[in-house]
Every structure is written in structure tokens, then in C-alpha cells.
Design a protein around this motif. Structure first.
Motif, mmCIF file in Angstrom:
data_model
loop_
_atom_site.group_PDB
_atom_site.id
_atom_site.type_symbol
_atom_site.label_atom_id
_atom_site.label_comp_id
_atom_site.label_asym_id
_atom_site.label_seq_id
_atom_site.Cartn_x
_atom_site.Cartn_y
_atom_site.Cartn_z
ATOM 1 N N ILE A 179 -7.565 3.209 -1.023
ATOM 2 C CA ILE A 179 -6.523 2.332 -0.462
ATOM 3 C C ILE A 179 -6.472 2.448 1.060
ATOM 4 N N MET A 228 -7.405 -0.255 4.000
ATOM 5 C CA MET A 228 -6.423 -0.724 4.983
ATOM 6 C C MET A 228 -6.921 -0.519 6.407
ATOM 7 N N SER A 254 0.840 -1.210 0.000
ATOM 8 C CA SER A 254 0.000 0.000 0.000
ATOM 9 C C SER A 254 0.868 1.251 0.000
#
Length: 295
Positions: A187, A191, A29
């Protein structure tokens, strides 16, 4: 607020644990956000550089006025004086054949040896007229009918093309910023939700013990901001290296292009990318936390 500040150490330890639980995914990431920010940085730097180059060119806007070579020196001087009196003209001076030749030698650099094949100086004298770019058309309309003027060479076509390039880069910059924002938010929120899922038992325990939601959320906020900040720092280092290479390639063969100072561009770009990365990390974390709380 006092409770939060007194538990900063705990929040960082928990954030470290969350990152370590999904270490590979978090590293990927971070690299992804770094590459995304790098693309944005390159687009924005291209926009800034081209805008500043055009601004400098506009300030130095000039036209070359070629006159009848049969005119005597006094007639040429009167012509220069008449041109200076036109509204919109900043300066007018005669560039003789020798100076015209020297300028071309400087522009051509190593390729200037081709001029040695000419027996005589192939360049003609002309009047260099510096003007205010926004008044180019009225100035040309007054210069062209003057007696003794053969033709005028201007750089309007080049400037128009440069303006088109800047407009395109500006549009691409806005689109890239939108794409970076959306991609980073997706993203980071993903996460955060993944981190909450893997720590759901601990979170439920803290809730049963009466811990406020902000206390539970702080470690995950730190994770999101850490990932985007890391991506921003990575993008800043990559863009620094890339811009140095670009400047090195351009200043050699194209020394006449008025590029802005490299240090200024790199500094502004790093500040923008890092500020943007922290902001998007904060927002993405909030999105991830709110979406998880609603489920």
C-alpha cells in the motif's frame, strides 16, 4: 545532513501538498492500514492474554486427591504428610466439606441457588495438592498406589487444550504479522509511486537545479510514515476500545479467569503497533522510491 535539518519545514509542507493532491486515496489508505494493524493487534493481544493466563494456571497447578471416607482423621493426616514428602509437591492440605461447598458457591455465583435443593452437603472432603506442573506424571504415579486413595482429579486435559490454543494463536500471530507487513509495504509503496507520478514535473525541475536525491525523497518518506503512523494510532485506539469491551464481558461471568492487567496489555500493544507502523512506513517508502527510480 545540515541541509536536510534546515529544510524540515519545507519537507513537511511538500508532504502536506502530496497528501492533499490525492486526499481521498490517502484517507482510504490510512483507514486500510488502520484496519490491518487492528486485526494484527487483536491476534497479538489474544496470544499475550492466553499465554499469561496459562502461565498463572501453571504456577497454581494442583490436583484433587479423594480418599476413602472411612479413614479416620489420623490416617488422613498421615496421608497428607506422605504426599507432602513426594518430590514435585509444593503443598498439600485437607479441604473439608464446608470449604468445598463454599468454593463451589463462589464459582457458580448466582447459579449457586441450585445447591439449596440438596438436603445434605453433596461435596466430599479431599486433599488439595499443589505441584510443579512439569513433574505431574511422576507425582501422580506415586500418589495413586497409596493406601486409602480412591481417585485423583487433575486438569491436564484442560492445560493441554490451552497449550494447543496458545500454539495456534502464536502461529496465527506470525502469519498475521507477515500479512500485515506485506500488505502495508504494498500500500505505502504504491502511494509513494503515485505521489511521485503526480509530482514528476516538480521532481525533474529539482533534479535540473542540482537537488540531491535524498532532498527530493524526504517529503515522500514523510508521507509514507505519516500514513502508517496514522493507521497505527487508529488501530491502537480501536484495540483499546475492543479490549475494554472484552475484559468487561469476561470479568463478569468468568471472574475466576486470571486475566493480566488491562493497562499493561493496552500499553504494550500500543507501543508495538506504533513502532511497527513507523518501521513499515519507512521501509515501504524506501521500496516505493527505489522502484520508481529504477523505472
Amino acid at each position: 545532513m545540515t541541509s536536510i535539518s534546515s529544510n524540515i519545514g519545507y519537507f513537511f509542507r511538500e508532504a502536506k501538498t502530496v497528501i492533499r493532491l490525492n486526499l481521498l486515496t490517502n484517507i482510504l489508505s490510512l483507514l486500510s492500514t488502520g484496519l490491518i494493524f487492528f486485526i494484527l493487534a487483536m491476534v497479538i493481544s489474544g496470544w499475550w492474554v492466553s499465554s499469561e493466563v496459562i502461565e498463572v494456571i501453571q504456577e497454581e497447578a494442583e490436583v484433587s486427591v479423594y480418599f476413602d471416607e472411612s479413614l479416620n482423621p489420623m490416617d488422613v493426616l498421615h496421608l497428607v504428610k506422605a504426599i507432602k514428602g513426594i518430590e514435585g509437591v509444593r503443598e498439600a492440605r485437607i479441604v473439608d466439606q464446608g470449604e468445598a461447598y463454599s468454593r463451589m458457591v463462589e464459582i457458580l455465583g448466582e447459579e449457586a441457588r441450585v445447591l439449596e435443593f440438596f438436603d445434605d452437603n453433596p461435596f466430599s472432603s479431599f486433599i488439595e495438592v499443589k505441584i510443579h506442573l512439569e513433574q505431574m506424571n511422576p507425582v501422580l504415579e506415586k500418589i495413586l498406589p497409596m493406601k486409602g486413595i480412591e481417585h485423583v482429579r487433575d486438569n491436564r486435559e484442560i492445560l493441554d487444550r490451552l497449550h494447543s490454543v496458545v500454539r495456534i494463536l502464536k502461529l496465527v500471530g506470525y502469519l498475521a504479522a507477515m500479512a500485515v507487513g506485506i500488505s502495508t509495504l504494498v500500500i505505502i509503496s504504491h502511494m509513494i509511486r503515485l505521489g511521485i507520478y503526480h509530482n514528476r514535473e516538480q521532481i525533474n525541475t529539482l533534479r535540473l537545479l542540482g537537488a540531491p536525491e535524498i532532498f527530493i525523497a524526504c517529503p515522500f518518506m514523510l508521507v509514507g510514515m505519516t500514513l502508517t503512523l496514522g493507521g497505527g494510532l487508529l488501530a491502537s485506539m480501536m484495540s483499546d476500545f475492543a479490549l475494554k469491551e472484552v475484559y468487561a464481558q469476561m470479568t463478569g461471568p468468568l471472574p475466576f479467569i486470571p486475566l493480566p492487567p488491562l493497562e499493561t496489555i493496552v500499553g504494550k500493544l500500543a507501543l508495538l503497533v506504533i513502532t511497527l507502523s513507523i518501521s513499515l512506513g519507512f521501509i515501504g517508502s524506501l521500496v516505493g522510491l527505489s522502484s520508481e527510480r529504477s523505472n
